[in-house]
Design an enzyme around this catalytic site. Structure first.
Site, mmCIF file in Angstrom:
data_model
loop_
_atom_site.group_PDB
_atom_site.id
_atom_site.type_symbol
_atom_site.label_atom_id
_atom_site.label_comp_id
_atom_site.label_asym_id
_atom_site.label_seq_id
_atom_site.Cartn_x
_atom_site.Cartn_y
_atom_site.Cartn_z
ATOM 1 N N CYS A 1 38.980 35.136 48.585
ATOM 2 C CA CYS A 1 38.400 34.211 47.738
ATOM 3 C C CYS A 1 37.840 32.648 48.346
ATOM 4 O O CYS A 1 38.647 31.779 48.814
ATOM 5 C CB CYS A 1 39.262 34.452 46.456
ATOM 6 S SG CYS A 1 38.512 33.542 44.980
ATOM 7 N N ASP B 1 42.677 36.989 45.240
ATOM 8 C CA ASP B 1 41.046 36.854 44.478
ATOM 9 C C ASP B 1 41.189 36.445 43.095
ATOM 10 O O ASP B 1 42.215 37.493 42.833
ATOM 11 C CB ASP B 1 39.664 38.170 45.676
ATOM 12 C CG ASP B 1 38.978 37.351 44.395
ATOM 13 O OD1 ASP B 1 38.306 36.646 44.510
ATOM 14 O OD2 ASP B 1 38.478 38.633 44.282
ATOM 15 N N SER B 2 40.215 36.695 42.763
ATOM 16 C CA SER B 2 40.261 36.684 41.528
ATOM 17 C C SER B 2 40.482 38.379 40.502
ATOM 18 O O SER B 2 40.754 37.681 39.138
ATOM 19 C CB SER B 2 38.990 35.317 40.369
ATOM 20 O OG SER B 2 38.294 36.129 41.225
ATOM 21 N N HIS C 1 33.065 38.470 46.157
ATOM 22 C CA HIS C 1 32.873 39.739 45.038
ATOM 23 C C HIS C 1 31.421 40.191 46.156
ATOM 24 O O HIS C 1 30.577 41.434 45.286
ATOM 25 C CB HIS C 1 31.992 39.334 43.815
ATOM 26 C CG HIS C 1 33.607 39.552 43.275
ATOM 27 N ND1 HIS C 1 34.994 38.100 42.964
ATOM 28 C CD2 HIS C 1 33.781 40.237 41.412
ATOM 29 C CE1 HIS C 1 35.387 38.534 42.541
ATOM 30 N NE2 HIS C 1 35.064 39.806 42.354
ATOM 31 N N CYS D 1 31.186 34.453 48.742
ATOM 32 C CA CYS D 1 31.896 34.743 47.505
ATOM 33 C C CYS D 1 31.853 36.475 47.790
ATOM 34 O O CYS D 1 31.355 37.414 48.206
ATOM 35 C CB CYS D 1 30.952 34.878 45.849
ATOM 36 S SG CYS D 1 32.491 35.694 44.694
ATOM 37 N N GLU E 1 31.755 42.965 38.443
ATOM 38 C CA GLU E 1 33.271 43.265 37.642
ATOM 39 C C GLU E 1 33.090 44.436 36.639
ATOM 40 O O GLU E 1 33.759 45.097 36.455
ATOM 41 C CB GLU E 1 33.612 41.765 36.499
ATOM 42 C CG GLU E 1 34.509 40.914 37.736
ATOM 43 C CD GLU E 1 36.413 41.390 38.679
ATOM 44 O OE1 GLU E 1 36.778 42.243 38.159
ATOM 45 O OE2 GLU E 1 36.433 40.880 39.939
#
Ligand code: DGL
Length: 282
Positions: A76, A13-14, A203, A201, A169
């Site tokens: 992701c 993932d990012s 996240h 997403c 994040e």
């Protein structure tokens, strides 16, 4: 082809979002070794161009293939939406050459979009489905396409939520600022009276309680992490590549910047220690 079954599953993932998928994998496949990569130096991806996202996805795929993973999980949505083909191409690894012919090992690539689309169709009664994701995912139309392939009649209402990834994040899962921003982003999908909302997403599941609260109890939130783990388990079964060792698995985490931060927020989310988080540059 001889597959060493103790090879790890590569997940990427990012940033920390893919840990939602890792958590589901740890529960569903408790003997599998996992190598995770989070591109913390370059997160967020979702506001970047298709070319840039493809370039980053290629670098990560090459890194994990060199680690000899037996399967890749694109945890992701953004990379799945715009760089899937790049990843699949690089996951065809030449292993030998016989009479000028390259023999390749096709490392299987699983991604989250199809899994979430399928879950959304299964759960929605009114076929009125909201999708939230990064701008790159929403602009790619990948979700609307995947949902319409399964059901032509479904109505899809999409909303990009670019500020969610930085908030996650930051570890602001239930911060008043996150709530205010979410209320603003979700206004339109609420007005469309969707009965199902795809968290498009990886996240976003970290914001699940807050998003559920804003959407109301009657709206089903779709988090593809568990579906992803089920799909991985089925594939491992079909190809007979499950780890035969029943010793505790190895989990290795790599990030491209500030490992301490990834570790702190990741451990808070997973509710377990991550062990060593290694810093690497791609
Ligand atoms: N978790 C990634 C996704 O699923 C976040 C992308 C980003 O870095 O913006 O889309």
């Amino acid at each position: 082809m001889d597959i060493k079954t103790n090879r790890a599953i590569g997940v990427f993932d990012s940033g920390i979002g893919g840990l939602t998928v890792v958590r589901a994998l740890m529960e569903r496949l408790p003997f599998e070794n996992i190598i995770y990569f989070g591109d913390t130096a370059r997160v967020p991806y979702g506001v970047k161009s298709v070319d840039t996202i493809n370039r980053y996805a290629a670098q990560i795929t090459e890194f994990l293939i060199k680690k000899d993973v037996k399967m890749l999980i694109v945890a992701c949505n953004t990379m799945a939406a715009v760089a899937h083909q790049t990843i699949v191409d690089l996951a065809n690894v030449p292993v030998a050459a016989v009479a000028y012919q390259k023999i390749v090992e096709e490392v299987p690539v699983l991604e989250v979009i199809e899994a979430s689309a399928r879950m959304a169709i299964q759960h929605s009664k009114t076929k009125s489905i909201g999708v939230i994701g990064t701008p790159a995912t929403i602009n790619s139309n990948a979700y609307a396409r995947a949902i319409h392939l399964l059901d032509k009649e479904a109505k899809v209402f999409s909303q990009a939520c670019p500020l969610f990834v930085p908030l996650v994040e930051e570890g602001w899962f239930d911060h008043p600022a996150t709530r205010l921003i979410a209320q603003e982003y979700l206004k339109q999908v609420i007005a469309e009276q969707v009965d199902t909302l795809v968290l498009g997403c990886t996240h976003y599941p970290l914001l699940k309680p807050l998003l559920q609260d804003i959407m109301g109890k009657s709206v089903q939130l779709i988090d593809s992490a568990e579906a992803m783990a089920d799909i991985a388990a089925d594939l491992i079964d079909q190809q007979n590549i499950g780890n035969k060792n029943s010793t505790p698995p190895a989990y290795t985490f790599y990030v491209s910047d500030v490992p301490y931060r990834f570790q702190t927020i990741g451990e808070r989310f997973l509710g377990r220690t991550l062990g060593r988080v290694e810093l690497i540059s791609l």
